[in-house]
Structures are given as structure tokens and as C-alpha cells.
Write an enzyme that holds these catalytic residues in place. Structure first.
Site, PDB file in Angstrom:
ATOM      1  N   GLU A  53      -3.420  -9.722   3.592  1.00  0.00           N
ATOM      2  CA  GLU A  53      -4.299  -9.504   4.749  1.00  0.00           C
ATOM      3  C   GLU A  53      -5.328 -10.612   4.926  1.00  0.00           C
ATOM      4  O   GLU A  53      -5.649 -11.006   6.040  1.00  0.00           O
ATOM      5  CB  GLU A  53      -5.020  -8.145   4.624  1.00  0.00           C
ATOM      6  CG  GLU A  53      -4.147  -6.931   4.910  1.00  0.00           C
ATOM      7  CD  GLU A  53      -3.419  -6.417   3.678  1.00  0.00           C
ATOM      8  OE1 GLU A  53      -3.323  -7.146   2.669  1.00  0.00           O
ATOM      9  OE2 GLU A  53      -2.936  -5.277   3.732  1.00  0.00           O
ATOM     10  N   GLU A  98       0.835  -1.212   0.000  1.00  0.00           N
ATOM     11  CA  GLU A  98       0.000   0.000   0.000  1.00  0.00           C
ATOM     12  C   GLU A  98       0.868   1.260   0.000  1.00  0.00           C
ATOM     13  O   GLU A  98       0.568   2.232  -0.694  1.00  0.00           O
ATOM     14  CB  GLU A  98      -0.939  -0.028   1.214  1.00  0.00           C
ATOM     15  CG  GLU A  98      -2.007  -1.116   1.087  1.00  0.00           C
ATOM     16  CD  GLU A  98      -2.840  -1.295   2.349  1.00  0.00           C
ATOM     17  OE1 GLU A  98      -2.247  -1.558   3.416  1.00  0.00           O
ATOM     18  OE2 GLU A  98      -4.074  -1.172   2.278  1.00  0.00           O
TER      19      GLU A  98
HETATM   20  N1  CO8 Z   1       4.610  -7.307  11.554  1.00  0.00           N
HETATM   21  C1  CO8 Z   1       5.363  -7.661  12.612  1.00  0.00           C
HETATM   22  N2  CO8 Z   1       6.451  -8.461  12.528  1.00  0.00           N
HETATM   23  C2  CO8 Z   1       6.768  -8.952  11.314  1.00  0.00           C
HETATM   24  C3  CO8 Z   1       6.019  -8.660  10.169  1.00  0.00           C
HETATM   25  C4  CO8 Z   1       4.888  -7.797  10.310  1.00  0.00           C
HETATM   26  N3  CO8 Z   1       4.132  -7.423   9.277  1.00  0.00           N
HETATM   27  N4  CO8 Z   1       6.572  -9.303   9.114  1.00  0.00           N
HETATM   28  C5  CO8 Z   1       7.629  -9.973   9.604  1.00  0.00           C
HETATM   29  N5  CO8 Z   1       7.764  -9.762  10.923  1.00  0.00           N
HETATM   30  C6  CO8 Z   1       8.788 -10.301  11.818  1.00  0.00           C
HETATM   31  C7  CO8 Z   1       8.593 -11.788  12.080  1.00  0.00           C
HETATM   32  O1  CO8 Z   1       7.630 -11.990  13.101  1.00  0.00           O
HETATM   33  C8  CO8 Z   1       9.986 -12.201  12.477  1.00  0.00           C
HETATM   34  O2  CO8 Z   1      10.189 -11.845  13.821  1.00  0.00           O
HETATM   35  P1  CO8 Z   1      11.060 -12.862  14.802  1.00  0.00           P
HETATM   36  O3  CO8 Z   1      12.437 -12.862  14.216  1.00  0.00           O
HETATM   37  O4  CO8 Z   1      10.971 -12.187  16.125  1.00  0.00           O
HETATM   38  O5  CO8 Z   1      10.371 -14.181  14.717  1.00  0.00           O
HETATM   39  C9  CO8 Z   1      10.888 -11.315  11.627  1.00  0.00           C
HETATM   40  O6  CO8 Z   1      10.070 -10.228  11.198  1.00  0.00           O
HETATM   41  C10 CO8 Z   1      11.419 -12.015  10.396  1.00  0.00           C
HETATM   42  O7  CO8 Z   1      10.317 -12.558   9.689  1.00  0.00           O
HETATM   43  P2  CO8 Z   1      10.195 -14.126   9.312  1.00  0.00           P
HETATM   44  O8  CO8 Z   1      10.991 -14.970  10.249  1.00  0.00           O
HETATM   45  O9  CO8 Z   1       8.727 -14.438   9.199  1.00  0.00           O
HETATM   46  O10 CO8 Z   1      10.893 -14.129   7.884  1.00  0.00           O
HETATM   47  P3  CO8 Z   1      10.643 -15.148   6.689  1.00  0.00           P
HETATM   48  O11 CO8 Z   1      11.727 -14.914   5.721  1.00  0.00           O
HETATM   49  O12 CO8 Z   1      10.428 -16.539   7.195  1.00  0.00           O
HETATM   50  O13 CO8 Z   1       9.233 -14.669   6.041  1.00  0.00           O
HETATM   51  C11 CO8 Z   1       7.629 -13.051   5.246  1.00  0.00           C
HETATM   52  C12 CO8 Z   1       9.123 -13.404   5.440  1.00  0.00           C
HETATM   53  C13 CO8 Z   1       7.004 -13.967   4.192  1.00  0.00           C
HETATM   54  C14 CO8 Z   1       7.564 -11.612   4.771  1.00  0.00           C
HETATM   55  C15 CO8 Z   1       6.889 -13.227   6.602  1.00  0.00           C
HETATM   56  O14 CO8 Z   1       7.610 -12.497   7.589  1.00  0.00           O
HETATM   57  C16 CO8 Z   1       5.481 -12.701   6.605  1.00  0.00           C
HETATM   58  O15 CO8 Z   1       4.589 -13.362   6.081  1.00  0.00           O
HETATM   59  N6  CO8 Z   1       5.240 -11.497   7.208  1.00  0.00           N
HETATM   60  C17 CO8 Z   1       3.933 -10.953   7.344  1.00  0.00           C
HETATM   61  C18 CO8 Z   1       3.442 -10.355   6.040  1.00  0.00           C
HETATM   62  C19 CO8 Z   1       2.038  -9.850   6.178  1.00  0.00           C
HETATM   63  O16 CO8 Z   1       1.098 -10.576   6.439  1.00  0.00           O
HETATM   64  N7  CO8 Z   1       1.857  -8.513   5.996  1.00  0.00           N
HETATM   65  C20 CO8 Z   1       0.577  -7.883   6.079  1.00  0.00           C
HETATM   66  C21 CO8 Z   1       0.338  -7.390   7.443  1.00  0.00           C
HETATM   67  S1  CO8 Z   1      -1.302  -6.731   7.621  1.00  0.00           S
HETATM   68  C22 CO8 Z   1      -1.234  -5.210   6.939  1.00  0.00           C
HETATM   69  O17 CO8 Z   1      -0.233  -4.781   6.444  1.00  0.00           O
HETATM   70  C23 CO8 Z   1      -2.505  -4.423   6.973  1.00  0.00           C
HETATM   71  C24 CO8 Z   1      -2.233  -2.971   6.606  1.00  0.00           C
HETATM   72  C25 CO8 Z   1      -3.426  -2.114   6.847  1.00  0.00           C
HETATM   73  C26 CO8 Z   1      -3.733  -2.029   8.330  1.00  0.00           C
HETATM   74  C27 CO8 Z   1      -4.856  -1.092   8.503  1.00  0.00           C
HETATM   75  C28 CO8 Z   1      -5.070  -0.735   9.945  1.00  0.00           C
HETATM   76  C29 CO8 Z   1      -6.155  -1.524  10.541  1.00  0.00           C
END
Ligand code: CO8
Length: 266
Positions: A140, A120
Site C-alpha cells: 500500500e 490481509e
Molecule cells: N487492482 C486492480 N487491478 C489489478 C490489481 C489490483 N490490486 N492487481 C493487478 N491488477 C490488474 C492489472 O492492472 C492488470 O490489468 P490489465 O491487464 O488490464 O493491464 C492485470 O491485473 C494483470 O496485472 P499486471 O499486468 O500488473 O501483472 P504483472 O505480472 O506485471 O504484475 C503484480 C503482478 C506485481 C501483482 C502487479 O499486478 C501489482 O503490483 N498489482 C497491484 C498490487 C497492489 O498494490 N496491491 C495492493 C492494493 S491496495 C490494497 O489492497 C489496500 C487494501 C485495503 C483497502 C482499504 C479500503 C480503503
């Protein structure tokens, strides 16, 4: 006019300030996820750069090699109440609207994951350059939520309703090449060339007549929300206004004198 906005106290953004300014979202441990503080810092930074006449273009990127921005911070989303969720979405939309309507070109240099709020954020920028290794998507749906930073709206406008619905409903990530094919990014470059390419494009845009640049961004962004005939009147009005600038006289004279124009922003 120079800006009095103080950006010394930022914790989650790195700022390089100049004619081409660079904002780096700097929370690499969480793949640069956008928490409330980071969004507020982004808001303050955009306003400061908008009001700084010395700034002609902006590049936004993420720290590290892995991620542009992996979305809103899921730790905050997990505990939100309905009313707070609505406010959160409205605040985020406001920050991204500021970027879209900053009046200066903003280039997203997508260096890795651009997911959810990260996609976004990239879509609110004027142009998007992705590294070959980037992955984009709106996951999402997999969290049981929907985009809240206007992703349902900007994605549909950028790539069309059918393609937007597919990305939004599957939550699938797409590669940079696929994003390019869909029209979600403007260019794809090798990872090592991303920042050079983004800075070069920003510098090119920074050399153009700033008032004309601002009006083009306005005409396209605001015009898309109008009827065609209203947008034509809006365009004609901006066309009339740009005719009052020194830069118009300089640009047309330079052409006739067969030299490069020097635009001043007046
Ligand atoms: N928020 C918080 N922490 C995150 C996020 C996130 N979006 N993405 C990654 N992290 C953290 C992980 O928890 C991890 O932390 P830790 O080392 O403490 O375990 C660290 O970053 C590294 O991530 P991964 O170990 O998961 O790394 P991978 O290489 O295995 O995976 C990915 C990478 C595929 C990107 C995976 O991290 C992932 O799927 N992340 C989430 C992606 C996601 O779902 N994003 C959408 C979030 S919702 C959103 O954006 C809505 C926006 C509008 C909101 C409106 C307000 C209401």
C-alpha cells in the site's frame, strides 16, 4: 441447522460446498483483486457457510496459477473520497472479522500473489499454506496509502511489530519461504500440491470436535485482545462449557476404549 442462504447468484466467487467447502476468488483478469461486489459476495458466503452445520472447514484460494488475491481493486481506490474510503475500510474489516471469527477453521491456500488486501485476507484465515511460488506483502505504501483491512494490526500480531513495520514501510514482497521464516504462513508446499495439502489439512480439522474447534479459535483470537488474566478466565469458562458436550464424553471414552472417536458436533 442447514442454511437458507442462497449462493446461486455469485459472480466473482466459485463455491464448492461440503464438509470441506472451497471458496475460489474468481477474477483472474485482475489477479483476483477484491472489488466491492466481491467483498459483499465473500460476506454472504461466509455467513452462509458459518450457519450451515454440515460445513466443518473452509479453504479460500484464488483462480488461476498466478495470484491468490493481488489486493483491493485499485480502480475503486483511485476515485474514493475520504468518507467513502473510511466506509470501505470498515466494511472490509467487517468481512475479514467474519472470516476470523467464523468458528470453523478457514485455510488460505495461497497460490500466488497475496498482496495488500490479499495478504490481509490470508491473515484473517485460521491457517495459511503457501505454494513455493507465492509472494506476500503489503505494498500500500507504494500507492501512497496504508492497509485498511486491519493489515497493520494482524501483521504485527502475527510476525511482531518490528517485522511488520519493515514489511509495511518498504512495501516489499517476500517469497513463500521468507513468509514461513517470519511466521506469516504455516506451511510451504510445491505449487502442484497446494490444493491437496489444503484440502487434507481442512479434512483433518473437519474431523475434530466442532465445539472444541470453535472454542479454541475463540480463545486464541479473542484472548489476544484481552489481558492475560482476563483471557485465562475466558479460557476456563470455555473449558467448562466444552465439558457439557457429548463430544467430550465421546472423545474421553474413545481414548479409554482404545478406539477412534466419532464427533457429532453436539
Ligand atoms: N487492482 C486492480 N487491478 C489489478 C490489481 C489490483 N490490486 N492487481 C493487478 N491488477 C490488474 C492489472 O492492472 C492488470 O490489468 P490489465 O491487464 O488490464 O493491464 C492485470 O491485473 C494483470 O496485472 P499486471 O499486468 O500488473 O501483472 P504483472 O505480472 O506485471 O504484475 C503484480 C503482478 C506485481 C501483482 C502487479 O499486478 C501489482 O503490483 N498489482 C497491484 C498490487 C497492489 O498494490 N496491491 C495492493 C492494493 S491496495 C490494497 O489492497 C489496500 C487494501 C485495503 C483497502 C482499504 C479500503 C480503503
Amino acid at each position: 441447522m442447514t442454511s437458507s442462504h442462497n449462493l446461486d447468484t455469485l459472480e466473482n466467487l466459485l463455491i464448492e460446498r461440503g464438509a470441506v467447502s472451497v471458496i475460489t476468488v474468481n477474477r483472474p483478469k485482475v489477479l483476483n483483486a477484491l472489488n466491492t461486489q466481491t467483498m459483499d459476495e465473500l460476506r454472504r458466503t461466509i455467513l452462509a457457510l458459518k450457519h450451515d452445520a454440515g460445513v466443518r472447514a473452509v479453504v479460500i484460494t484464488g483462480a488461476g496459477e498466478k495470484s491468490f488475491v493481488a489486493g483491493a481493486d485499485i480502480n475503486e481506490l483511485a476515485v474514493q473520497t475520504p468518507a467513502a474510503g473510511r466506509e470501505h475500510a470498515l466494511r472490509g474489516q467487517h468481512v475479514l472479522d467474519l472470516i476470523e471469527n467464523m468458528g470453523k477453521p478457514v485455510i488460505a491456500a495461497i497460490n500466488g500473489y497475496a498482496l495488500g488486501g490479499g495478504c490481509e485476507l490470508a491473515m484473517a484465515c485460521t491457517l495459511r499454506i503457501a505454494s513455493e511460488t507465492a509472494k506476500l506483502g503489503q505494498p500500500e505504501i507504494n500507492l501512497g496509502i496504508i492497509p485498511g483491512y486491519a493489515g497493520t494490526q494482524r501483521l504485527a500480531r502475527l510476525v511482531g511489530g518490528g517485522r511488520a513495520l519493515e514489511l509495511l514501510l518498504t512495501g516489499d514482497q517476500v517469497t513463500a519461504q521468507e513468509a514461513y521464516r517470519l511466521g506469516l504462513v504455516n506451511r510451504v508446499v510445491p505449487a502442484g500440491e497446494l490444493m491437496n495439502e489444503a484440502r487434507t489439512l481442512a479434512a483433518t480439522l473437519a474431523s475434530k470436535a466442532p465445539v472444541a474447534v470453535r472454542y479454541i479459535i475463540d480463545a486464541v483470537n479473542k484472548g489476544l485482545a484481552m489481558t492475560f488474566s482476563e483471557a485465562e478466565v475466558f479460557e476456563a469458562t470455555l473449558f467448562g462449557l466444552v465439558a457439557s458436550t457429548d463430544d467430550m464424553r465421546e472423545g474421553t471414552r474413545a481414548f479409554l476404549e482404545k478406539r477412534k472417536p466419532e464427533f457429532k458436533g453436539t
